[in-house]
Design a protein around this motif. Structure first.
Motif, PDB file in Angstrom:
ATOM      1  N   ALA A 121       0.810  -1.213   0.000  1.00  0.00           N
ATOM      2  CA  ALA A 121       0.000   0.000   0.000  1.00  0.00           C
ATOM      3  C   ALA A 121       0.843   1.262   0.000  1.00  0.00           C
ATOM      4  O   ALA A 121       0.380   2.329  -0.410  1.00  0.00           O
ATOM      5  CB  ALA A 121      -0.925  -0.005   1.215  1.00  0.00           C
ATOM      6  N   GLY A 122       2.089   1.178   0.484  1.00  0.00           N
ATOM      7  CA  GLY A 122       2.924   2.374   0.574  1.00  0.00           C
ATOM      8  C   GLY A 122       3.344   2.926  -0.771  1.00  0.00           C
ATOM      9  O   GLY A 122       3.541   4.139  -0.909  1.00  0.00           O
ATOM     10  N   VAL A 123       3.493   2.067  -1.757  1.00  0.00           N
ATOM     11  CA  VAL A 123       3.966   2.528  -3.066  1.00  0.00           C
ATOM     12  C   VAL A 123       2.969   3.477  -3.733  1.00  0.00           C
ATOM     13  O   VAL A 123       3.365   4.542  -4.216  1.00  0.00           O
ATOM     14  CB  VAL A 123       4.282   1.319  -3.979  1.00  0.00           C
ATOM     15  CG1 VAL A 123       4.690   1.791  -5.376  1.00  0.00           C
ATOM     16  CG2 VAL A 123       5.399   0.490  -3.376  1.00  0.00           C
ATOM     17  N   PRO A 124       1.666   3.166  -3.794  1.00  0.00           N
ATOM     18  CA  PRO A 124       0.732   4.128  -4.400  1.00  0.00           C
ATOM     19  C   PRO A 124       0.714   5.484  -3.699  1.00  0.00           C
ATOM     20  O   PRO A 124       0.644   6.529  -4.359  1.00  0.00           O
ATOM     21  CB  PRO A 124      -0.629   3.426  -4.269  1.00  0.00           C
ATOM     22  CG  PRO A 124      -0.305   1.981  -4.214  1.00  0.00           C
ATOM     23  CD  PRO A 124       0.981   1.900  -3.453  1.00  0.00           C
ATOM     24  N   VAL A 125       0.790   5.488  -2.370  1.00  0.00           N
ATOM     25  CA  VAL A 125       0.816   6.753  -1.628  1.00  0.00           C
ATOM     26  C   VAL A 125       2.079   7.541  -1.975  1.00  0.00           C
ATOM     27  O   VAL A 125       2.025   8.757  -2.214  1.00  0.00           O
ATOM     28  CB  VAL A 125       0.736   6.490  -0.109  1.00  0.00           C
ATOM     29  CG1 VAL A 125       0.902   7.792   0.677  1.00  0.00           C
ATOM     30  CG2 VAL A 125      -0.592   5.833   0.246  1.00  0.00           C
ATOM     31  N   PHE A 126       3.213   6.867  -2.006  1.00  0.00           N
ATOM     32  CA  PHE A 126       4.483   7.514  -2.336  1.00  0.00           C
ATOM     33  C   PHE A 126       4.450   8.113  -3.739  1.00  0.00           C
ATOM     34  O   PHE A 126       4.818   9.278  -3.943  1.00  0.00           O
ATOM     35  CB  PHE A 126       5.609   6.479  -2.223  1.00  0.00           C
ATOM     36  CG  PHE A 126       6.904   6.907  -2.848  1.00  0.00           C
ATOM     37  CD1 PHE A 126       7.704   7.874  -2.256  1.00  0.00           C
ATOM     38  CD2 PHE A 126       7.335   6.324  -4.039  1.00  0.00           C
ATOM     39  CE1 PHE A 126       8.900   8.265  -2.836  1.00  0.00           C
ATOM     40  CE2 PHE A 126       8.537   6.707  -4.616  1.00  0.00           C
ATOM     41  CZ  PHE A 126       9.316   7.678  -4.015  1.00  0.00           C
ATOM     42  N   VAL A 127       3.974   7.351  -4.695  1.00  0.00           N
ATOM     43  CA  VAL A 127       3.980   7.813  -6.087  1.00  0.00           C
ATOM     44  C   VAL A 127       3.010   8.973  -6.284  1.00  0.00           C
ATOM     45  O   VAL A 127       3.348   9.990  -6.900  1.00  0.00           O
ATOM     46  CB  VAL A 127       3.628   6.647  -7.042  1.00  0.00           C
ATOM     47  CG1 VAL A 127       3.515   7.150  -8.477  1.00  0.00           C
ATOM     48  CG2 VAL A 127       4.675   5.560  -6.944  1.00  0.00           C
ATOM     49  N   ALA A 128       1.788   8.856  -5.763  1.00  0.00           N
ATOM     50  CA  ALA A 128       0.795   9.921  -5.927  1.00  0.00           C
ATOM     51  C   ALA A 128       1.255  11.214  -5.263  1.00  0.00           C
ATOM     52  O   ALA A 128       1.051  12.308  -5.797  1.00  0.00           O
ATOM     53  CB  ALA A 128      -0.548   9.479  -5.358  1.00  0.00           C
ATOM     54  N   THR A 129       1.893  11.102  -4.105  1.00  0.00           N
ATOM     55  CA  THR A 129       2.419  12.293  -3.428  1.00  0.00           C
ATOM     56  C   THR A 129       3.527  12.933  -4.261  1.00  0.00           C
ATOM     57  O   THR A 129       3.541  14.158  -4.459  1.00  0.00           O
ATOM     58  CB  THR A 129       2.961  11.922  -2.042  1.00  0.00           C
ATOM     59  OG1 THR A 129       1.930  11.313  -1.264  1.00  0.00           O
ATOM     60  CG2 THR A 129       3.483  13.155  -1.317  1.00  0.00           C
ATOM     61  N   LEU A 130       4.433  12.124  -4.746  1.00  0.00           N
ATOM     62  CA  LEU A 130       5.571  12.634  -5.509  1.00  0.00           C
ATOM     63  C   LEU A 130       5.121  13.328  -6.791  1.00  0.00           C
ATOM     64  O   LEU A 130       5.683  14.355  -7.190  1.00  0.00           O
ATOM     65  CB  LEU A 130       6.511  11.474  -5.846  1.00  0.00           C
ATOM     66  CG  LEU A 130       7.999  11.808  -6.042  1.00  0.00           C
ATOM     67  CD1 LEU A 130       8.580  12.357  -4.751  1.00  0.00           C
ATOM     68  CD2 LEU A 130       8.764  10.561  -6.477  1.00  0.00           C
ATOM     69  N   VAL A 194      -4.544   4.688  -8.645  1.00  0.00           N
ATOM     70  CA  VAL A 194      -5.070   3.515  -9.347  1.00  0.00           C
ATOM     71  C   VAL A 194      -3.994   2.892 -10.226  1.00  0.00           C
ATOM     72  O   VAL A 194      -3.828   1.665 -10.270  1.00  0.00           O
ATOM     73  CB  VAL A 194      -6.305   3.900 -10.180  1.00  0.00           C
ATOM     74  CG1 VAL A 194      -6.737   2.742 -11.081  1.00  0.00           C
ATOM     75  CG2 VAL A 194      -7.459   4.306  -9.274  1.00  0.00           C
ATOM     76  N   MET A 195      -3.220   3.729 -10.936  1.00  0.00           N
ATOM     77  CA  MET A 195      -2.145   3.221 -11.781  1.00  0.00           C
ATOM     78  C   MET A 195      -1.089   2.488 -10.954  1.00  0.00           C
ATOM     79  O   MET A 195      -0.625   1.400 -11.321  1.00  0.00           O
ATOM     80  CB  MET A 195      -1.513   4.374 -12.562  1.00  0.00           C
ATOM     81  CG  MET A 195      -0.410   3.970 -13.535  1.00  0.00           C
ATOM     82  SD  MET A 195       1.235   3.950 -12.786  1.00  0.00           S
ATOM     83  CE  MET A 195       1.469   5.683 -12.414  1.00  0.00           C
ATOM     84  N   ALA A 196      -0.700   3.072  -9.822  1.00  0.00           N
ATOM     85  CA  ALA A 196       0.315   2.441  -8.977  1.00  0.00           C
ATOM     86  C   ALA A 196      -0.219   1.156  -8.348  1.00  0.00           C
ATOM     87  O   ALA A 196       0.538   0.176  -8.199  1.00  0.00           O
ATOM     88  CB  ALA A 196       0.769   3.419  -7.899  1.00  0.00           C
ATOM     89  N   GLU A 197      -1.491   1.141  -7.972  1.00  0.00           N
ATOM     90  CA  GLU A 197      -2.080  -0.085  -7.424  1.00  0.00           C
ATOM     91  C   GLU A 197      -2.066  -1.199  -8.461  1.00  0.00           C
ATOM     92  O   GLU A 197      -1.849  -2.367  -8.120  1.00  0.00           O
ATOM     93  CB  GLU A 197      -3.523   0.189  -6.981  1.00  0.00           C
ATOM     94  CG  GLU A 197      -3.656   0.989  -5.702  1.00  0.00           C
ATOM     95  CD  GLU A 197      -5.100   1.304  -5.363  1.00  0.00           C
ATOM     96  OE1 GLU A 197      -5.380   1.646  -4.202  1.00  0.00           O
ATOM     97  OE2 GLU A 197      -5.957   1.205  -6.270  1.00  0.00           O
ATOM     98  N   LEU A 198      -2.316  -0.835  -9.706  1.00  0.00           N
ATOM     99  CA  LEU A 198      -2.330  -1.842 -10.769  1.00  0.00           C
ATOM    100  C   LEU A 198      -0.988  -2.553 -10.880  1.00  0.00           C
ATOM    101  O   LEU A 198      -0.921  -3.749 -11.173  1.00  0.00           O
ATOM    102  CB  LEU A 198      -2.689  -1.176 -12.098  1.00  0.00           C
ATOM    103  CG  LEU A 198      -2.988  -2.086 -13.285  1.00  0.00           C
ATOM    104  CD1 LEU A 198      -4.047  -1.454 -14.180  1.00  0.00           C
ATOM    105  CD2 LEU A 198      -1.724  -2.329 -14.113  1.00  0.00           C
TER     106      LEU A 198
END
Length: 273
Positions: A121-130, A194-198
């Motif tokens: 779950a941390g990767v989508p949060v990291f990417v969307a924030t960045l 959504v993209m990162a979750e995919l």
């Protein structure tokens, strides 16, 4: 907005939706559902997902990550933008990093996040924030630079307190770009999440889309896509729209001569008094 105009706008929106649905139905005719499912088949898939309990659960997870990344992006971006707008050296120091963040494709942070932390779950949060931080920083910095220097100088001359200056001069000028950033960050974070979750998550809307793609369940892919669009529109209508109206009311002040920042000497005069 008058009632006839609202009715006309609502009619146009409904007509546009009807055109889209008609084009979708026309495109699906004669094609297998694995390629282009019809609106009816997509609706059945949507109902099936709801009956299985997946719909609300996965939407909640994705929205939670979107909200967290949006909050982080706004917090970091506003502080960065204020520093860049007020200080030339700070703007110069931050410009290379801002250029890198604006130019890098989102897939790169996804890959690096997977390398550093694995799937989760941390990767989508990291990417969307960045992805969202530099957009907020640029908007806030430009708004700060557009503040009326004459009014700020008058406030300093008449020794207007910092709190009053922020409330009556700075915040009204920053409200519009800030709310524009909120709207942009919300939609950008949702799409990026959504993209990162995919690619890098085990749950959420994006992960379910990846699962449906693997199973060749194209009707579910379309269903999740429709849900994502509906959620984005709902957030725009329930959250961003009211905030934007509040900002317009905040900025609408009686003015003899409006300034570039949307302020007027009358505001300063009332503040001094």
């Amino acid at each position: 907005m008058s009632t006839p105009r609202r009715t006309r706008d609502a009619g146009l929106v409904l007509a546009g939706c009807a055109v889209l649905l008609g084009a979708w139905q026309w495109w699906s005719v004669g094609r297998p559902a694995v390629l282009v499912p019809s609106p009816y088949e997509t609706g059945l898939a949507l109902r099936r997902l709801a009956d299985e309990g997946l719909l609300l659960t996965e939407i909640g997870r994705t929205l939670g990550r979107t909200a967290l990344s949006s909050a982080l992006a706004l917090l970091i971006g506003v502080v960065w933008g204020l520093a860049s707008g007020w200080s030339g050296p700070a703007d110069g120091l931050g410009r290379p990093l801002r250029a890198v963040l604006l130019g890098v494709p989102p897939i790169i942070p996804v890959v690096m996040g997977m390398v550093w932390w694995g799937s989760g779950a941390g990767v989508p949060v990291f990417v969307a924030t960045l992805v969202s931080v530099p957009v907020v920083a640029v908007g806030i910095a430009e708004a700060v630079r557009s503040l009326d220097s004459d009014l700020m100088e008058m406030a300093t001359t008449f020794r207007v307190g910092t709190r009053q200056r922020l409330r009556h001069l700075v915040l009204p000028a920053l409200s519009a770009p800030l709310l524009a950033s909120v709207a942009l960050v919300g939609t950008t974070s949702l799409r990026t999440t959504v993209m990162a979750e995919l690619l890098a998550a085990h749950d959420g809307v994006g992960a379910r889309i990846a699962e449906a793609r693997t199973n060749l369940a194209t009707d579910e892919v379309f269903a999740w896509a429709a849900v994502t669009v509906a959620v984005a529109l709902l957030v725009e209508h329930l959250v961003v729209g009211p905030l934007r109206s509040r900002a317009r009311r905040w900025q609408s002040v009686p003015a003899d001569t409006p300034t570039d920042a949307g302020l007027s000497p009358n505001v300063l005069e009332r503040t001094i008094r």
